[in-house]
Design an enzyme around this catalytic site. Sequence first.
Site, PDB file in Angstrom:
ATOM      1  N   PRO A 130       7.723  28.400  50.399  1.00 19.72           N
ATOM      2  CA  PRO A 130       8.452  28.230  50.925  1.00 19.72           C
ATOM      3  C   PRO A 130       9.447  29.480  51.204  1.00 19.72           C
ATOM      4  O   PRO A 130       9.497  30.309  50.296  1.00 19.72           O
ATOM      5  CB  PRO A 130       9.450  27.283  50.034  1.00 19.72           C
ATOM      6  CG  PRO A 130       8.335  26.590  49.243  1.00 19.72           C
ATOM      7  CD  PRO A 130       7.481  27.581  49.051  1.00 19.72           C
ATOM      8  N   GLU A 131      10.064  29.703  52.594  1.00 20.02           N
ATOM      9  CA  GLU A 131      10.873  30.717  52.689  1.00 20.02           C
ATOM     10  C   GLU A 131      12.325  30.459  52.184  1.00 20.02           C
ATOM     11  O   GLU A 131      12.627  29.685  51.756  1.00 20.02           O
ATOM     12  CB  GLU A 131      10.838  31.249  54.144  1.00 20.02           C
ATOM     13  CG  GLU A 131       9.176  31.498  54.691  1.00 20.02           C
ATOM     14  CD  GLU A 131       9.071  32.219  55.930  1.00 20.02           C
ATOM     15  OE1 GLU A 131       9.924  32.929  56.339  1.00 20.02           O
ATOM     16  OE2 GLU A 131       8.140  31.944  56.624  1.00 20.02           O
ATOM     17  N   LYS A 165      13.920  33.730  47.307  1.00 17.81           N
ATOM     18  CA  LYS A 165      13.060  32.365  47.049  1.00 17.81           C
ATOM     19  C   LYS A 165      13.176  31.932  45.681  1.00 17.81           C
ATOM     20  O   LYS A 165      12.282  31.127  45.291  1.00 17.81           O
ATOM     21  CB  LYS A 165      11.571  32.837  47.574  1.00 17.81           C
ATOM     22  CG  LYS A 165      11.324  33.244  48.919  1.00 17.81           C
ATOM     23  CD  LYS A 165       9.856  33.611  49.099  1.00 17.81           C
ATOM     24  CE  LYS A 165       9.784  34.102  50.623  1.00 17.81           C
ATOM     25  NZ  LYS A 165       8.375  34.494  50.693  1.00 17.81           N
ATOM     26  N   ARG A 210      -0.829  38.281  54.029  1.00 11.95           N
ATOM     27  CA  ARG A 210      -0.894  37.179  55.014  1.00 11.95           C
ATOM     28  C   ARG A 210      -1.046  37.493  56.346  1.00 11.95           C
ATOM     29  O   ARG A 210      -1.218  38.616  56.780  1.00 11.95           O
ATOM     30  CB  ARG A 210       0.876  36.628  54.909  1.00 11.95           C
ATOM     31  CG  ARG A 210       1.050  36.293  53.515  1.00 11.95           C
ATOM     32  CD  ARG A 210       0.451  34.845  52.882  1.00 11.95           C
ATOM     33  NE  ARG A 210       0.731  33.931  54.190  1.00 11.95           N
ATOM     34  CZ  ARG A 210       1.823  33.101  54.180  1.00 11.95           C
ATOM     35  NH1 ARG A 210       2.748  33.139  53.013  1.00 11.95           N
ATOM     36  NH2 ARG A 210       1.791  31.941  54.715  1.00 11.95           N
TER      37      ARG A 210
END
Length: 280
Positions: free
Chosen positions: A2-3, A52, A270
Amino acid sequence: MPEGHTLHRVACDHTKLFAGQRLAVSSPQGRFADGASWLTGRRLDRVEAVGKHIFYHWTPKQRRSPTGDPPKARGDILHLHLGLYGKFRLHHRKGADPWPEPRGAVRLRVVGDAAAFDLNGPNRCELLDAAGYQRAVERLGPDTLRDDADPDLAWRRIQRSKTSIGALLMNQEVIAGVGNIYRCETLHLLGIHPNRPGNQIKPEEFDALWDKLIELMRIGVKHNRIIIADPAEIGKPRSRMTRDERLRIYKKPTCPDCGGGIDAWTMAGRKVFACSNCQE
């Protein structure tokens, strides 16, 4: 993973649902049993997110030593980091119905007056004292969603680095809370190619980047999802956009601005997406 907007939304929701209450804390899985025992029955004062990471601040307490020695201080701050697999599950009580049975390996269960939450699979679930909390926060870069964020700190780290801006944005010590989708979409909106070295980013470009991240991530907190597209472009309000309509280039084949193909490659672990025609 999750950001940052997700954790800020959780912190806001959990503050409303649980702050000021004496909470029952348990660890159905057992891996946080000692920490849960230390917290259960105590009042939660506040919940905050930094990037985060999320921190639950309980009213301080000291453990009394059975030997008569001075009481030993214990951490009164619960630190959670979801990592790749962590997930919250929120429950609301319906009348006198019992709380649902834990599903899967629930590391942490917190029960309040009218709501409860389970946490499965976090990367971090630990108690910190004040010094440990300070060290954890100081390791992170400024968070665009916090009022105390210092953009100059992020600018200095970017300005002196030859690392690509795309990689720098994934470094939580530069700007905390930014993840892959915000990285790709924000750089595209500003016409900055992810491969450009940080020390080639102009001051006005950084200012625009910082402001755009604030704007987009605040939208994310409000709607509890990442929404990049302009409602005027889609022809419907953000609340009614489909998942595919919310994003502009992330995992998309063509650029919405020039119609050219979107390039995709791996950067900082990523897959990053960019338009070589529109981003320099």
